[in-house]
Scaffold this motif. Structure first.
Motif, mmCIF file in Angstrom:
data_model
loop_
_atom_site.group_PDB
_atom_site.id
_atom_site.type_symbol
_atom_site.label_atom_id
_atom_site.label_comp_id
_atom_site.label_asym_id
_atom_site.label_seq_id
_atom_site.Cartn_x
_atom_site.Cartn_y
_atom_site.Cartn_z
ATOM 1 N N CYS A 21 9.671 -4.799 -2.510
ATOM 2 C CA CYS A 21 8.054 -4.893 -1.517
ATOM 3 C C CYS A 21 8.450 -6.845 -1.154
ATOM 4 N N THR A 22 8.486 -7.834 -1.447
ATOM 5 C CA THR A 22 8.514 -9.205 -1.562
ATOM 6 C C THR A 22 9.580 -8.821 -0.245
ATOM 7 N N SER A 23 10.613 -9.049 -0.343
ATOM 8 C CA SER A 23 11.530 -8.755 0.584
ATOM 9 C C SER A 23 10.784 -8.454 1.923
ATOM 10 N N SER A 24 10.174 -7.024 1.736
ATOM 11 C CA SER A 24 9.909 -6.846 3.009
ATOM 12 C C SER A 24 9.020 -6.880 3.624
ATOM 13 N N ALA A 25 7.341 -7.615 3.156
ATOM 14 C CA ALA A 25 6.710 -8.012 3.643
ATOM 15 C C ALA A 25 7.365 -9.919 4.134
ATOM 16 N N ARG A 26 8.257 -10.589 3.356
ATOM 17 C CA ARG A 26 8.503 -11.461 4.329
ATOM 18 C C ARG A 26 9.302 -11.256 5.614
ATOM 19 N N PHE A 27 10.431 -9.919 6.103
ATOM 20 C CA PHE A 27 10.938 -9.379 6.734
ATOM 21 C C PHE A 27 9.912 -9.194 7.880
#
Length: 139
Positions: A21-27
């Motif tokens: 989720c965090t990686s997706s938000a950063r992307f």
């Protein structure tokens, strides 16, 4: 819950304990020209945003400038719509049947299996209160 209130920017609420989720938000922050504030639900004032811990644990949330809350695939579609340009077209199409049906199914499949996704960990499959080192705001 508090009454809805106008805000300067929309807010995307995601699970900050989940690596995927965090990686997706950063992307999204890096590659989509969003005007939204990105906030892990563990650090958000969910009552002020008009939502609950239970909902935030279950799906990504979009809180628009008027305080309306959308979740899951609809939240992603609204974020893309808000980004403008070509992203707007993608976001609008995502929220119209029959594409919205597929978007919801894909979102649910990914959310259910986020611990198997790149950046995900076994902790992502646990409810937030049961995650090692995870935090859960008071109710």
């Amino acid at each position: 819950m508090s009454p809805l209130r106008r805000r300067d920017r929309p807010v995307l609420v995601y699970d900050g304990d989940c690596g995927f989720c965090t990686s997706s938000a950063r992307f999204l922050e890096r590659h989509v020209p969003v005007r939204a504030e990105f906030v892990p639900f563990q650090f958000a004032d969910l009552e002020d945003l008009g939502t609950t811990v239970e909902r935030a644990e279950h799906e990504v949330l979009w809180v628009d400038r008027l305080g309306r809350v959308s979740g899951g695939a609809d939240a992603v579609g609204r974020l893309l719509t808000d980004a403008g340009g070509a992203w707007r077209a993608v976001g609008v199409v995502m929220r119209v049947a029959p594409v919205s049906w597929a978007a919801r199914a894909v979102y649910r499949l990914v959310a259910t299996n986020r611990h198997r996704m790149p950046g995900g960990t076994a902790a992502c499959s646990l409810p937030a209160a049961e995650r090692p080192g995870g935090s859960r705001p008071p109710r």
